[in-house]
Each structure stands twice: as C-alpha cells, then as structure tokens.
Design an enzyme around this catalytic site. Sequence first.
Site, PDB file in Angstrom:
ATOM      1  CD  GLU A 144      29.376  38.447  31.858  1.00 44.11           C
ATOM      2  OE1 GLU A 144      30.229  40.013  32.820  1.00 44.11           O
ATOM      3  OE2 GLU A 144      29.240  37.859  32.621  1.00 44.11           O
ATOM      4  CB  CYS A 164      30.370  38.434  35.915  1.00 48.01           C
ATOM      5  SG  CYS A 164      29.231  37.463  35.417  1.00 48.01           S
TER       6      CYS A 164
END
Length: 504
Positions: free
Chosen positions: A260, A295
């Site tokens: 990720e 993120c």
Amino acid sequence: MANRNVPIPRRQLYIGGEWREPVKKNRIPIINPATEEIIGDIPAATAEDVDIAVEAARKAIARDDWGSTTGAQRAKYLRAIAAKVLEKKSVLATLESLDSGKTLYESAADMDDVAGCFEYYAGLAEALDSRRMTPVNLNSDSYKSYVLREPLGVVGLITPWNYPLLMAIWKVAPALAAGCAAILKPSELASITCLELGEICREIGLPSGALNILTGLGPEAGGPLASHPHVDKISFTGSGPTGSKIMTAAAQLVKPVSLELGGKSPIVVFDDIDNLDIAAEWTLFGIFANTGQVCSATSRLIVQENIASAFMDRLLKWTKNIKISDPLEEDCKLGPVVSAGQYEKVLKFISNAKSEGATILCGGERPQHLKKGYYVQPTIITDVNTSMEIWKEEVFGPVLCVKTFKTEEQAIELANDTKYGLGAAVMSKDVKRCERFTKAFQTGIIWINCSQPTFNELPWGGKKRSGFGRDLGKWGLENFLNIKQVTEYTSAEPLAFYKSPSKN
C-alpha cells in the site's frame, strides 16, 4: 492539556517473547515533533537481529502452543490484547502524540480503533475454524477433494509512521488470526507504541515468537527482513520507492508481497450539493486530518466552476478556524508533521508550487505563534495546472491544491490524472451521477458525500502505483492464508492408464 510527563519506556527489541538488546547495541533518538526535543530512544535492529527474530518465529510455528492452535484459541489472545489496549488507552494515546505529533484526540481514537481491529479479527479467527477444510464437489465419483486454509508461515510486516500503532495492527491482527508468526518492523520515526504492544503481548501470555517487534532503520532492519529466505511473505505500507525496493528483494525468492503505497486522491464537488458547509468540512477533513499525513488524503480538490467562488470562500473560513497547537492541548485539530525532514519536504513542495506560478491562497508557512516544532499551516493552493509538481506528487502534509471543471467528463479526466489509485471522493446529491463516478474512478476506494471514513469490515488498498493487495476485512485475513488442494482417489478400480505387465 494532557500530561506530557508520561515517561517514555526504554525498551529493547521484542523477540521470542522477551526483551533483547540489539546485537550491535545501537539506539536511535526519539524526537518530539512538537518541541524538537529528544525524549528517549529506541533500539536499532540490524540483520543479525532479523535472523534471531526469524528463528524465534519459525520455532513458534513448530510448537503446539502456537502452531497447532485453533482459530478460537487465537481469538482469545486477540481479545486479551484488545482489552489491554483499552486499559492502557490514555497512556498509549499520549505516547503516540509525543512520538508522532498526532493530536491527542486522534491518538485516542486510534487506540479505540486498534482494540476494535483486534476484536474484529478475533471474530474472523473463530469463523476460520469452520472454513479451514472446505469440501469441493467434483464431476467425478472416483475422487474426493477438499481445500485447506493454512497460515502462510513467517510474515514480515513493515509499517509507516502516520498511524504508528493502528496501521501496524491492520497487519498484525489478521496475521495472528490466521495463525502466522509475525515480525513487525515499524517506522523508526514513530515506534514507541509498537514496542508497547510487545509489553502487552508479554502481559497477556501470547506464545513466544508469535509476534516479534524490531525497531530500526529501513536499510538496516527492513531490508534484511524483506530479503530473508525464511520469511514467507512481506506486507508493506509506505512510500513508492521503498515498495519498489521490497518488490525487488522479494522477487529474488519469488516471495509474495502486498503493498500500500499512498496516493494523490481527488475530491470532486458538484454544484448540486445542498450545503456548502457540509461539503467544505468533508473537504477539510479529507486533507487536514492527521496533518495531511494520510496515504488516502483527498489532496486534489476538483470543484465545479459555477460554485467555485462561493465554495472557496466557505472553505477558506473553515480553514482559518482550525486550531493549530501542541497536539496535547485540548481541541487541537492540527499538530506538527512527524519530523524535520518531513517539514522541509512539505515547505519545499509549497515553494515549488509558488515558483511554478500557483497561488498560495492561505497558509504555506510556519504558524506565527509556534516558534518550535515542525508545524505547517493548513495550506490551500489555487491557479494550479496539471503539469505542476503539486498536482502530480504526494506531499504527505496539510496541503490542498485546487482546480475547477465545467462538465462531468472534465471532472473524471482530472480525477484520474494521476499515477496513483488509492481513493477518490465525489460530493453530489445526484445518485446516478455518483454511480457513474464510482465506475469511472480508477481507484480501490470510493467515498460518496464524505472523505476518509474507514471500517475494519471493508477492504483497504488501491490500483496503479498505489500498490496491490488489500488490508482489512476478510481480504486482510486472506492475505495471510495459503490455499492447499487435497484430492483422494476413492475408486477400487485401477487407473488403467498404462498397459498392465504380465503376472508371470
């Protein structure tokens, strides 16, 4: 204000159920980003410590007290950890804020989420017992088959600094639920609470070696973990360049990875929204929560041209109302970024945007009332074009860039104009339009009339350079399971493939 005098425990590496000094005895200073002061230190693991941790993990899998546990037995450990986290919530939240600069409110919410994540995967661990062996119906009377779900083995978990304990638990909880033995390597920028997780595991009696925690620098600890021949999988959350290095290291051993890697997520605001203030607050939350160090932060605002002036006016008023202070102060809504390096990086992005011709509508520098600490004002940048660095690159700070659009087609083109594909949001009361955008967004996560809500039950991950694989939900558990096919020949008849030899 919360008690900033909470002592910072001086921990060692957590390996094999006990605290062990690093082989090379090195330590890394802990710097409070709100004060720039050294408040403690953490152990610095190296390849030698990785070897010891891997051996401890492999022994755990080989022992009955971990390797032969049922899902129900593992669930008891997970629930015990969850209870301990809640018991220690106040101290853990304060340590998290001192270490990372997160507001105390957000750190406390993280601890609730940590406990909730352990509870959620405890439930999935229990359910796994009935799914461990699944019969498969075949179009043949001569065979009987079933599929086994088994733990992958020893897994390396490399996690970031923006949600230090929470994002570690997104990997630790499903790995333990699956029955793996895990080696957690948190970011050296914020490791305190991850080390405290080791103490919690010791207190609740988690079998030795089931979870090992190595703090240290990426090249010295993370690299050897990723390339270790006896680590069966790496799950990583962090930057794209580091993710590429991990893929390269794992590729030499054909080792599975899940990654990720962040994003540059859009939030598209249409002129049919009922309430400018509701949309403005969601827009702010999408980029300024956790000081923009998220993120999936919706860092690109794409607003319909005919409401842009009114919407930006409200957005500006909301932004100027955000309380920026020491993260331990009551009602603080924006603290410092995590480190001096991140502070300089964010300011450089803002400076470059201005040099390229963008307008700094608000913010862009240190708050005047805060002379120490790595603080950056919440920043909104307009007059942006799609060739600018600020439009293309992930800042990982409280910086929002803005463009306008006229048509849906333009909005989609702008939204997908990124190498990343983690999240995207659309604000509109038109249900059909939201459905069209859900299909058109090239991302793994879609938010409709909101930004950033996250639930244990839902998959988390992206497309394109945001990586692959999913954390959370049942998908997070499947990350750590191996599927084994078992087929038995049940017929009394011979195979009759070869010509039978003479019996003489």
